[in-house]
Design a protein around this motif. Structure first.
Motif, PDB file in Angstrom:
ATOM      1  N   LEU A  19      32.067  25.040  51.181  1.00 25.39           N
ATOM      2  CA  LEU A  19      31.469  25.350  49.872  1.00 25.39           C
ATOM      3  C   LEU A  19      32.260  26.482  49.249  1.00 25.39           C
ATOM      4  CD1 LEU A  19      27.664  25.467  50.653  1.00 25.39           C
ATOM      5  CD2 LEU A  19      28.817  23.816  49.229  1.00 25.39           C
ATOM      6  N   ASP A  20      32.584  26.357  47.989  1.00 23.49           N
ATOM      7  CA  ASP A  20      33.373  27.401  47.349  1.00 23.49           C
ATOM      8  C   ASP A  20      32.435  28.400  46.693  1.00 23.49           C
ATOM      9  OD1 ASP A  20      35.905  27.514  44.727  1.00 23.49           O
ATOM     10  OD2 ASP A  20      35.286  28.946  46.254  1.00 23.49           O
ATOM     11  N   LEU A  21      32.303  29.555  47.308  1.00 25.27           N
ATOM     12  CA  LEU A  21      31.410  30.571  46.760  1.00 25.27           C
ATOM     13  C   LEU A  21      32.192  31.685  46.082  1.00 25.27           C
ATOM     14  CD1 LEU A  21      28.816  30.911  49.641  1.00 25.27           C
ATOM     15  CD2 LEU A  21      28.755  29.429  47.661  1.00 25.27           C
ATOM     16  N   SER A  22      33.378  31.371  45.582  1.00 21.76           N
ATOM     17  CA  SER A  22      34.155  32.441  44.954  1.00 21.76           C
ATOM     18  C   SER A  22      33.494  32.930  43.670  1.00 21.76           C
ATOM     19  CB  SER A  22      35.583  31.981  44.676  1.00 21.76           C
ATOM     20  OG  SER A  22      35.577  30.679  44.187  1.00 21.76           O
ATOM     21  N   ALA A  23      32.556  32.140  43.131  1.00 16.64           N
ATOM     22  CA  ALA A  23      31.829  32.617  41.950  1.00 16.64           C
ATOM     23  C   ALA A  23      30.937  33.793  42.289  1.00 16.64           C
ATOM     24  CB  ALA A  23      30.989  31.486  41.372  1.00 16.64           C
ATOM     25  N   PHE A  24      30.619  33.968  43.591  1.00 18.37           N
ATOM     26  CA  PHE A  24      29.728  35.052  43.986  1.00 18.37           C
ATOM     27  C   PHE A  24      30.487  36.280  44.457  1.00 18.37           C
ATOM     28  CE2 PHE A  24      26.322  32.709  42.969  1.00 18.37           C
ATOM     29  CZ  PHE A  24      25.781  31.809  43.880  1.00 18.37           C
ATOM     30  N   SER A  25      31.750  36.385  44.157  1.00 18.21           N
ATOM     31  CA  SER A  25      32.505  37.500  44.714  1.00 18.21           C
ATOM     32  C   SER A  25      32.192  38.793  43.962  1.00 18.21           C
ATOM     33  CB  SER A  25      33.998  37.211  44.631  1.00 18.21           C
ATOM     34  OG  SER A  25      34.405  37.266  43.284  1.00 18.21           O
ATOM     35  N   PHE A  26      32.668  39.883  44.516  1.00 16.86           N
ATOM     36  CA  PHE A  26      32.424  41.192  43.920  1.00 16.86           C
ATOM     37  C   PHE A  26      33.169  41.340  42.601  1.00 16.86           C
ATOM     38  CE2 PHE A  26      30.670  45.311  44.555  1.00 16.86           C
ATOM     39  CZ  PHE A  26      31.513  46.205  43.925  1.00 16.86           C
ATOM     40  N   LYS A  27      34.110  40.445  42.373  1.00 19.10           N
ATOM     41  CA  LYS A  27      34.979  40.561  41.195  1.00 19.10           C
ATOM     42  C   LYS A  27      34.169  40.527  39.900  1.00 19.10           C
ATOM     43  CE  LYS A  27      38.947  38.179  39.381  1.00 19.10           C
ATOM     44  NZ  LYS A  27      39.073  36.801  39.079  1.00 19.10           N
ATOM     45  N   ARG A  28      33.081  39.697  39.901  1.00 18.72           N
ATOM     46  CA  ARG A  28      32.333  39.563  38.647  1.00 18.72           C
ATOM     47  C   ARG A  28      31.632  40.863  38.297  1.00 18.72           C
ATOM     48  NH1 ARG A  28      28.462  37.737  42.540  1.00 18.72           N
ATOM     49  NH2 ARG A  28      26.317  38.089  41.920  1.00 18.72           N
ATOM     50  N   ILE A  29      31.380  41.679  39.331  1.00 17.79           N
ATOM     51  CA  ILE A  29      30.721  42.956  39.065  1.00 17.79           C
ATOM     52  C   ILE A  29      31.728  43.923  38.468  1.00 17.79           C
ATOM     53  CG2 ILE A  29      29.413  44.810  40.142  1.00 17.79           C
ATOM     54  CD1 ILE A  29      28.474  42.768  42.132  1.00 17.79           C
ATOM     55  N   MET A  30      32.974  43.827  38.892  1.00 16.90           N
ATOM     56  CA  MET A  30      34.002  44.692  38.329  1.00 16.90           C
ATOM     57  C   MET A  30      34.303  44.305  36.894  1.00 16.90           C
ATOM     58  SD  MET A  30      36.702  45.339  41.328  1.00 16.90           S
ATOM     59  CE  MET A  30      37.414  43.720  41.211  1.00 16.90           C
ATOM     60  N   THR A  31      34.385  43.006  36.636  1.00 15.54           N
ATOM     61  CA  THR A  31      34.733  42.564  35.287  1.00 15.54           C
ATOM     62  C   THR A  31      33.506  42.459  34.405  1.00 15.54           C
ATOM     63  OG1 THR A  31      34.541  40.294  36.035  1.00 15.54           O
ATOM     64  CG2 THR A  31      36.724  41.247  36.039  1.00 15.54           C
ATOM     65  N   LYS A  32      32.321  42.778  34.946  1.00 14.62           N
ATOM     66  CA  LYS A  32      31.073  42.771  34.183  1.00 14.62           C
ATOM     67  C   LYS A  32      30.783  41.405  33.566  1.00 14.62           C
ATOM     68  CE  LYS A  32      30.560  47.644  33.418  1.00 14.62           C
ATOM     69  NZ  LYS A  32      31.479  48.024  34.451  1.00 14.62           N
ATOM     70  N   GLU A  33      30.973  40.351  34.359  1.00 22.94           N
ATOM     71  CA  GLU A  33      30.648  39.002  33.886  1.00 22.94           C
ATOM     72  C   GLU A  33      29.552  38.438  34.766  1.00 22.94           C
ATOM     73  OE1 GLU A  33      35.280  38.024  32.777  1.00 22.94           O
ATOM     74  OE2 GLU A  33      34.310  37.047  34.475  1.00 22.94           O
ATOM     75  N   PRO A  34      28.306  38.581  34.348  1.00 24.77           N
ATOM     76  CA  PRO A  34      27.242  38.097  35.234  1.00 24.77           C
ATOM     77  C   PRO A  34      27.161  36.575  35.240  1.00 24.77           C
ATOM     78  CG  PRO A  34      26.329  38.980  33.206  1.00 24.77           C
ATOM     79  CD  PRO A  34      27.795  39.214  33.143  1.00 24.77           C
ATOM     80  N   ILE A  35      26.806  36.007  36.393  1.00 25.23           N
ATOM     81  CA  ILE A  35      26.462  34.578  36.417  1.00 25.23           C
ATOM     82  C   ILE A  35      24.963  34.521  36.638  1.00 25.23           C
ATOM     83  CG2 ILE A  35      28.619  33.493  37.097  1.00 25.23           C
ATOM     84  CD1 ILE A  35      27.665  33.666  39.972  1.00 25.23           C
ATOM     85  N   LEU A  36      24.264  34.186  35.592  1.00 23.35           N
ATOM     86  CA  LEU A  36      22.811  34.248  35.652  1.00 23.35           C
ATOM     87  C   LEU A  36      22.232  32.877  35.910  1.00 23.35           C
ATOM     88  CD1 LEU A  36      22.441  36.600  32.645  1.00 23.35           C
ATOM     89  CD2 LEU A  36      21.521  37.092  34.885  1.00 23.35           C
ATOM     90  N   GLU A  37      21.157  32.879  36.667  1.00 18.20           N
ATOM     91  CA  GLU A  37      20.389  31.655  36.838  1.00 18.20           C
ATOM     92  C   GLU A  37      19.548  31.450  35.595  1.00 18.20           C
ATOM     93  OE1 GLU A  37      18.781  29.275  39.061  1.00 18.20           O
ATOM     94  OE2 GLU A  37      20.802  29.258  39.880  1.00 18.20           O
ATOM     95  N   ARG A  38      19.623  30.262  35.022  1.00 20.79           N
ATOM     96  CA  ARG A  38      18.784  30.027  33.846  1.00 20.79           C
ATOM     97  C   ARG A  38      17.461  29.458  34.310  1.00 20.79           C
ATOM     98  NH1 ARG A  38      20.897  26.385  29.825  1.00 20.79           N
ATOM     99  NH2 ARG A  38      19.692  27.502  28.284  1.00 20.79           N
ATOM    100  N   ASN A  39      16.625  30.352  34.765  1.00 23.02           N
ATOM    101  CA  ASN A  39      15.318  29.903  35.212  1.00 23.02           C
ATOM    102  C   ASN A  39      14.402  29.762  34.033  1.00 23.02           C
ATOM    103  OD1 ASN A  39      15.818  29.800  37.913  1.00 23.02           O
ATOM    104  ND2 ASN A  39      15.434  31.964  38.189  1.00 23.02           N
ATOM    105  N   ILE A  40      13.325  29.068  34.261  1.00 24.25           N
ATOM    106  CA  ILE A  40      12.356  28.976  33.189  1.00 24.25           C
ATOM    107  C   ILE A  40      11.356  30.114  33.285  1.00 24.25           C
ATOM    108  CG2 ILE A  40      12.584  26.513  32.973  1.00 24.25           C
ATOM    109  CD1 ILE A  40       9.862  26.475  34.580  1.00 24.25           C
ATOM    110  N   VAL A  41      11.411  30.863  34.379  1.00 26.11           N
ATOM    111  CA  VAL A  41      10.496  32.016  34.458  1.00 26.11           C
ATOM    112  C   VAL A  41      11.279  33.278  34.182  1.00 26.11           C
ATOM    113  CG1 VAL A  41       8.906  30.926  36.029  1.00 26.11           C
ATOM    114  CG2 VAL A  41      10.826  32.166  36.930  1.00 26.11           C
TER     115      VAL A  41
END
Lengths: 504, 163
Positions: free
Chosen positions: A482-504
């Motif tokens: 499974l490629d989990l590179s989307a969850f790396s620490f890099k997004r925190i450095m570049t300030k690009e959140p990957i948000l879950e679009r929940n309905i709650v």
């Protein structure tokens, strides 16, 4: 020596001075050794020699550096002095990583893994205080795949985690599925999520209000425009059983377990200059200091890799390495954005409730509940608003908070108007304040610290797949299944959140 | 008479035309009883053919004889869909359901006495949720409450089973 013993016995038995084999055979009851000064004695000599060589080899191995031998007696509850991989945190994620590391090592005893857990009773651990649900209904494909892989693992759990001569693992998995309800405002999000989930291979179905009412007659479909129901691989299970299954199997494969707290690290710093002339500190952990509970005794464990799976306390462990303590607008000034958030679960009893057929229902108001056992008990909870977050210095339950949940419950399920709160407990989420999704991977400045934390309530259901992904990252150098590179620490450095679009 | 053996699949055909069907012309669905064994790859391939269309109605049970041979009579009915399946006392499990997923018209399923049927198997039966009417899960030791909770997805089923 043994020769003389034999002689003595035969002398007694033979009642005579002649010592010869003929007498021996008559009195085989008393003497079991054949005494003659020919071949057998020489065999003993060589056998002894073999044993002596073996002992010599073992002693030589102990004398070499890297062995565990010390001339002093030490406290056996201390961890070993050297370990290849130290996993900070003995929750389900930590033990899952330990199991997969041993599973994937290429040779026997290829890696020495040490799991350090500070609370042997697990009284405050998020794992055991969890509601234990697993679902595929996410909006991020990575989360969906993680859940599906974990469900596959749990389906074949005895192939993975059964230990010889021990009981088989029984997770007590309830296959009731998750039922999400959407109002008018958020129905479009649910439809988009539905297509993402189907594309990823999750078995989900959408229901209209009439179908919903037909399926669940106890529900009040007022305000519900769309519902999404998971058909397979969804439900809830016993987190303690999963944790113990991982732990038992990992220990049987040779993982070292230590009850103690990691209080600090010793590291070396390598300062390099960027093209602009800024100085950057690259740190490398050399020792992890593990302190024994209720004691000042500590053991510096020399290690190659440290995995931060400390859950709600991962932020503090990261601070020990100076992550986040640097100047404000540098990489070393970005802390690990994981902090504990307290969540309550209330056990209610309602004899006329929905019964065995109840799925894990999540309403658009944020309230959720599921059946617990067969006695008409249900557990319910709700995520509080940002402003109303409770204090996290203890695990005390705020019973007043239930007054926020009850109206929504009673509105959605009229039978819940007459329920009684039997009990409640609180647990911590390892809440990722940045985007509420896990952080998996290496830190850019601390090259041998890996993170597997920040799952914000989904750590338990993703734990088998996360363990496998971390083991692949550490042992194979990259993600394989499974490629989990989307969850790396890099997004925190570049300030690009990957948000879950929940309905709650 | 049905005789079931654990290791050997039985195949014997008894044809009886379902001529007294009141509503539809006889060319609707036929009933087949199959004892499936995962070793019989030809049966697996047979079931994966998707070109079943309704031809004539009959109620037949297909089993293999004592020596484990299927008669090839069912090839005459390749264009019909299976309505009843009895895989009792076999080693069918979750992966074995792959063979049955294409059978959209399944009405009766019996997995009585199967040692490998567990909760995950039951959770996969939602595939037949619209058509399944009878499900027999008696004598399956590995089923627990968690699996029974999954059966709520079957809408029309009249469930009976005993441990």
């Amino acid at each position: 020596m043994s020769m003389w013993k034999g002689l003595h016995m035969t002398a007694r038995a033979a009642h005579g001075i002649h010592v010869s084999s003929r007498f021996i055979h008559k009195h085989t009851r008393l003497c079991t050794r054949n005494i003659s000064t020919s071949r057998p004695v020489q065999n003993d000599f060589f056998k002894d020699l073999e044993n002596q060589f073996k002992a010599f080899r073992e002693k030589a191995a102990d004398a070499m550096p890297g062995s565990d031998w010390t001339p002093f007696e030490k406290n056996s509850s201390l961890p070993p002095e050297r370990a290849d991989i130290v996993i900070v945190g003995g929750g389900v994620v930590g033990w899952s990583i330990a199991y997969w590391l041993k599973q994937k090592e290429m040779i026997r005893d290829g890696v020495r893994v040490l799991v350090v857990e500070r609370d042997p009773t697990y009284s405050q651990a998020s794992t055991v205080l969890s509601a234990g649900g697993i679902r595929q209904q996410f909006s991020l494909p990575e989360n969906i795949h993680l859940s599906m892989a974990s469900a596959d693992f749990m389906r074949n759990i005895n192939e993975h985690l059964s230990v010889l001569n021990d009981d088989p693992v029984d997770l007590q998995f309830n296959h009731s599925g998750y039922l999400f309800l959407a109002s008018e405002k958020v129905a479009h999000i649910m439809e988009e999520n539905y297509s993402t989930q189907r594309y990823a291979g999750a078995k989900v179905s959408l229901l209209s209000p009439t179908q919903l009412k037909e399926k669940c007659p106890w529900i009040n479909t007022d305000g519900v425009v769309l519902a999404s129901y998971g058909l397979e691989n969804e439900g809830w299970f016993d987190p303690w059983m999963l944790l113990n299954a991982f732990r038992r199997k990992a220990i049987s494969m040779g993982v070292y377990q230590c009850f103690g707290e990691v209080t600090g690290f010793s590291y070396t710093t390598n300062t390099m200059t960027t093209a602009e002339g800024d100085k950057v500190d690259f740190r490398r952990i050399k020792y992890a200091n593990v302190q024994m509970p209720n004691s000042l005794e500590y053991q510096p464990v020399e290690c190659a890799i440290v995995v931060n799976a400390a859950g709600a306390l991962s932020g503090k462990v990261a601070e020990m390495m100076g992550i986040g303590l640097g100047p404000k607008d540098t990489i070393s000034g970005i802390p690990l954005p994981v902090e504990p958030r307290k969540r309550f679960i209330y056990v209610v009893h309602c004899p006329n409730g929905p019964g065995l057929d109840t799925p894990f229902l999540v309403d658009y108001s944020g309230v959720y509940f599921r059946r617990e056992g067969l006695g008409g008990n249900y557990i319910a909870g709700m995520s509080p608003e940002e402003e109303e977050e409770p204090e996290t210095n203890n695990l005390e339950v705020d019973h007043q908070f239930f007054q926020n949940i009850w109206p929504h419950l009673a509105h959605r399920v009229p039978a819940f108007e007459c329920l009684k709160v039997k009990s409640a407990w609180a647990g911590f989420y390892d809440y990722n304040t940045f985007d509420q999704n896990g952080i998996v991977g290496m830190h850019p400045l601390v090259n041998n610290m890996f993170f597997a934390t920040g799952f914000s309530g989904h750590g338990l259901q993703h734990s088998p797949a996360i363990g496998r992904a971390m083991a692949e990252l550490i042992l194979d150098g990259g993600f394989k299944t499974l490629d989990l590179s989307a969850f790396s620490f890099k997004r925190i450095m570049t300030k690009e959140p990957i948000l879950e679009r929940n309905i709650v | 008479m049905r005789r079931s053996c654990r290791q050997v699949t039985l195949l014997s055909a008894a044809s009886r035309y379902w001529s007294s069907s009141p509503v539809a012309p006889p060319s609707k669905q036929s009933r087949l009883l199959l004892f499936l064994s995962q070793r019989f790859h030809d049966i697996e391939t047979l079931l994966s053919w998707s070109s079943w269309f309704k031809n004539r109605g009959q109620s037949e049970w297909f089993r293999s004889d004592r020596r484990g041979k299927f008669s090839w009579d069912f090839m005459n009915h390749r264009d019909t869909s299976i309505e009843e399946v009895d895989v009792g006392n076999t080693l069918i499990n979750y992966t074995g359901l792959e063979n049955l997923v294409k059978q959209r018209g399944l009405r009766t399923l019996s997995v009585s006495g199967c040692a490998e049927v567990d909760d995950w198997f039951l959770s996969r039966l939602y595939i037949f949720q619209d058509t399944l009417e009878e499900l027999d899960i008696s004598n399956c030791p590995r089923i627990s409450v968690g699996g029974l909770a999954a059966l709520q997805k079957l809408r029309y089923t009249d469930q009976h089973g005993r441990k």
